[in-house]
Design an enzyme around this catalytic site. Structure first.
Site, PDB file in Angstrom:
ATOM      1  N   ASP A  72       0.850  -1.189   0.000  1.00  9.28           N
ATOM      2  CA  ASP A  72       0.000   0.000   0.000  1.00  9.28           C
ATOM      3  C   ASP A  72       0.885   1.237   0.000  1.00  9.28           C
ATOM      4  O   ASP A  72       2.063   1.176   0.364  1.00  9.28           O
ATOM      5  CB  ASP A  72      -0.916   0.018   1.225  1.00  9.28           C
ATOM      6  CG  ASP A  72      -1.889   1.186   1.191  1.00  9.28           C
ATOM      7  OD1 ASP A  72      -2.748   1.207   0.292  1.00  9.28           O
ATOM      8  OD2 ASP A  72      -1.778   2.094   2.040  1.00  9.28           O
ATOM      9  N   SER A  73       0.291   2.345  -0.377  1.00  8.06           N
ATOM     10  CA  SER A  73       1.032   3.606  -0.378  1.00  8.06           C
ATOM     11  C   SER A  73       1.382   4.065   1.030  1.00  8.06           C
ATOM     12  O   SER A  73       2.242   4.931   1.197  1.00  8.06           O
ATOM     13  CB  SER A  73       0.216   4.698  -1.085  1.00  8.06           C
ATOM     14  OG  SER A  73      -1.020   4.883  -0.431  1.00  8.06           O
ATOM     15  N   TYR A  81      -0.505   8.684  -2.426  1.00  3.78           N
ATOM     16  CA  TYR A  81      -0.411   8.492  -3.870  1.00  3.78           C
ATOM     17  C   TYR A  81      -1.526   9.218  -4.618  1.00  3.78           C
ATOM     18  O   TYR A  81      -1.407   9.465  -5.810  1.00  3.78           O
ATOM     19  CB  TYR A  81      -0.512   6.999  -4.201  1.00  3.78           C
ATOM     20  CG  TYR A  81       0.765   6.207  -4.052  1.00  3.78           C
ATOM     21  CD1 TYR A  81       1.893   6.723  -3.407  1.00  3.78           C
ATOM     22  CD2 TYR A  81       0.837   4.915  -4.546  1.00  3.78           C
ATOM     23  CE1 TYR A  81       3.043   5.968  -3.270  1.00  3.78           C
ATOM     24  CE2 TYR A  81       1.985   4.144  -4.417  1.00  3.78           C
ATOM     25  CZ  TYR A  81       3.085   4.675  -3.777  1.00  3.78           C
ATOM     26  OH  TYR A  81       4.225   3.923  -3.644  1.00  3.78           O
ATOM     27  N   GLY A  82      -2.633   9.483  -3.947  1.00  3.12           N
ATOM     28  CA  GLY A  82      -3.807  10.023  -4.624  1.00  3.12           C
ATOM     29  C   GLY A  82      -3.576  11.342  -5.316  1.00  3.12           C
ATOM     30  O   GLY A  82      -4.325  11.717  -6.232  1.00  3.12           O
ATOM     31  N   CYS A 108      -3.823  -0.735  -2.586  1.00  4.54           N
ATOM     32  CA  CYS A 108      -4.009   0.700  -2.814  1.00  4.54           C
ATOM     33  C   CYS A 108      -4.788   0.882  -4.106  1.00  4.54           C
ATOM     34  O   CYS A 108      -4.386   0.366  -5.154  1.00  4.54           O
ATOM     35  CB  CYS A 108      -2.641   1.372  -2.910  1.00  4.54           C
ATOM     36  SG  CYS A 108      -2.665   3.101  -3.433  1.00  4.54           S
ATOM     37  N   ASN A 109      -5.907   1.596  -4.036  1.00  3.19           N
ATOM     38  CA  ASN A 109      -6.710   1.814  -5.234  1.00  3.19           C
ATOM     39  C   ASN A 109      -5.954   2.596  -6.298  1.00  3.19           C
ATOM     40  O   ASN A 109      -6.011   2.265  -7.482  1.00  3.19           O
ATOM     41  CB  ASN A 109      -8.003   2.548  -4.872  1.00  3.19           C
ATOM     42  CG  ASN A 109      -9.053   1.647  -4.270  1.00  3.19           C
ATOM     43  OD1 ASN A 109      -9.971   1.202  -4.944  1.00  3.19           O
ATOM     44  ND2 ASN A 109      -8.926   1.371  -2.974  1.00  3.19           N
ATOM     45  N   SER A 110      -5.226   3.633  -5.889  1.00  2.00           N
ATOM     46  CA  SER A 110      -4.470   4.434  -6.863  1.00  2.00           C
ATOM     47  C   SER A 110      -3.427   3.586  -7.567  1.00  2.00           C
ATOM     48  O   SER A 110      -3.256   3.665  -8.794  1.00  2.00           O
ATOM     49  CB  SER A 110      -3.804   5.621  -6.160  1.00  2.00           C
ATOM     50  OG  SER A 110      -4.759   6.468  -5.561  1.00  2.00           O
ATOM     51  N   GLU A 112      -5.821   9.655   8.750  1.00  2.00           N
ATOM     52  CA  GLU A 112      -4.439   9.550   9.217  1.00  2.00           C
ATOM     53  C   GLU A 112      -4.149  10.456  10.405  1.00  2.00           C
ATOM     54  O   GLU A 112      -3.106  10.311  11.053  1.00  2.00           O
ATOM     55  CB  GLU A 112      -3.478   9.794   8.055  1.00  2.00           C
ATOM     56  CG  GLU A 112      -3.590   8.695   7.004  1.00  2.00           C
ATOM     57  CD  GLU A 112      -2.383   8.548   6.128  1.00  2.00           C
ATOM     58  OE1 GLU A 112      -1.469   9.403   6.204  1.00  2.00           O
ATOM     59  OE2 GLU A 112      -2.331   7.577   5.358  1.00  2.00           O
ATOM     60  N   CYS A 133     -11.149   3.667  -1.634  1.00  2.00           N
ATOM     61  CA  CYS A 133      -9.853   3.966  -1.030  1.00  2.00           C
ATOM     62  C   CYS A 133      -9.813   3.169   0.258  1.00  2.00           C
ATOM     63  O   CYS A 133     -10.814   3.135   0.995  1.00  2.00           O
ATOM     64  CB  CYS A 133      -9.694   5.459  -0.745  1.00  2.00           C
ATOM     65  SG  CYS A 133      -8.197   5.882   0.198  1.00  2.00           S
ATOM     66  N   THR A 134      -8.688   2.532   0.528  1.00  3.47           N
ATOM     67  CA  THR A 134      -8.653   1.622   1.680  1.00  3.47           C
ATOM     68  C   THR A 134      -8.635   2.347   3.021  1.00  3.47           C
ATOM     69  O   THR A 134      -8.733   1.699   4.071  1.00  3.47           O
ATOM     70  CB  THR A 134      -7.464   0.654   1.574  1.00  3.47           C
ATOM     71  OG1 THR A 134      -6.268   1.381   1.270  1.00  3.47           O
ATOM     72  CG2 THR A 134      -7.729  -0.379   0.485  1.00  3.47           C
ATOM     73  N   HIS A 135      -8.536   3.671   3.021  1.00  7.83           N
ATOM     74  CA  HIS A 135      -8.741   4.423   4.258  1.00  7.83           C
ATOM     75  C   HIS A 135     -10.227   4.489   4.622  1.00  7.83           C
ATOM     76  O   HIS A 135     -10.587   4.610   5.793  1.00  7.83           O
ATOM     77  CB  HIS A 135      -8.240   5.856   4.116  1.00  7.83           C
ATOM     78  CG  HIS A 135      -6.758   6.012   4.145  1.00  7.83           C
ATOM     79  ND1 HIS A 135      -5.940   5.653   3.108  1.00  7.83           N
ATOM     80  CD2 HIS A 135      -5.934   6.530   5.096  1.00  7.83           C
ATOM     81  CE1 HIS A 135      -4.682   5.931   3.407  1.00  7.83           C
ATOM     82  NE2 HIS A 135      -4.644   6.461   4.611  1.00  7.83           N
TER      83      HIS A 135
END
Length: 269
Positions: free
Chosen positions: A16-17, A48-49, A79-81, A157, A189-191
């Site tokens: 992941d980023s 990364y977004g 990571c989706n991006s 975050e 987005c994994t957040h």
């Protein structure tokens, strides 16, 4: 790459980023409790977004290369991006199966929608890529509304998952989704699974939330099962976490976000 195809005894490699992919790691640990995990978070270069596709591709491949060199039996791009930018390269580049977050979530959303109106909330990079639109195009009959929600990552975050400020931001981001009449929303987005409380509050119970983290974990289970690489009997497991950034920050923030199982954190060199 020089690495050989991993055997059942090897770990699952998760990339992941930064920190969001820990929701994928948690889902994999829940659904595949006898598997070892090696997690790489590129927190030094996150998020990364906001980066270009070329930058995301470069950074992601560097980290995936490092994971393969660790000796893993599968790669999970959490990571989706990065999934939008690197999947075609990754499947050709590596000798192990590669799972990502976009297509599993798109399939689940297509199956869940009653009206054909699906939304996705995501980073700017994922929105620009059109990856969810491409994934849903093969289904037919689905109309997609895409909404970038860049500030959500900042809130998560910072450990903020509620409160007046976040609620105001969420209402603003989700207004176009509500106006489109979606009945299914992909958390692209994994957040974002860490914000399901406030998302459900704003959207109401009639909107189904699809977690890309949960769907990625299901696909991981299915792929390992099909390849006869899944541990199915109780065994002692070990999970390692590598970061390109601060080890202390990764452990502190990781534990704040997903729990005190974030241990054995080391620097990726």
């Amino acid at each position: 790459m020089s690495a050989t195809v991993g055997g059942p005894e090897q770990a699952i490699g998760i990339f992941d980023s930064g920190f969001g992919g820990l929701t994928v790691a948690r889902a994999i640990m829940d659904q595949l409790p006898y598997e070892d995990i090696i997690y790489v978070g590129d927190s030094a270069r996150a998020p990364y977004g906001e980066k270009t596709v070329a930058e995301v591709r470069e950074f992601a491949l560097e980290c995936l290369d490092a994971l393969v060199e660790q000796g893993v039996k599968m790669l999970v791009v959490a990571c989706n991006s990065a999934s939008a930018a690197v999947m075609a390269d990754a499947r050709e580049r590596y000798p192990v199966p590669v799972v990502e977050v976009i297509r599993p979530a798109a399939r689940r959303a297509a199956g869940a929608t009653r009206s054909g109106q699906v939304g996705v909330i995501c980073t700017e990079a994922t929105a620009t890529s059109g990856a969810y639109g491409d994934a849903l195009a093969v289904v037919g009959g689905v109309r997609l509304t895409t909404q970038a929600c860049p500030r959500f990552v900042e809130f998560v975050e910072n450990g903020i998952t509620g409160g007046a400020e976040l609620l105001e931001v969420a209402r603003g981001y989700l207004a176009p989704v509500q106006a489109a009449g979606v009945d299914t929303l992909i958390l692209g987005c994994t957040h974002y699974p860490l914000l399901t409380g406030i998302l459900s509050y704003v959207l109401g119970d009639e909107v189904t939330l699809v977690s890309s983290a949960e769907e990625c974990a299901k696909q991981t289970w299915a792929t390992l099962t099909e390849l006869d690489l899944l541990h199915t009997s109780p065994r002692e497991t070990h999970h390692r976490f590598l970061t390109t950034g601060s080890v202390d920050q990764f452990q502190i923030l990781g534990q704040r976000l997903v729990g005190d199982w974030i241990t054995d954190v080391a620097q990726l060199t």
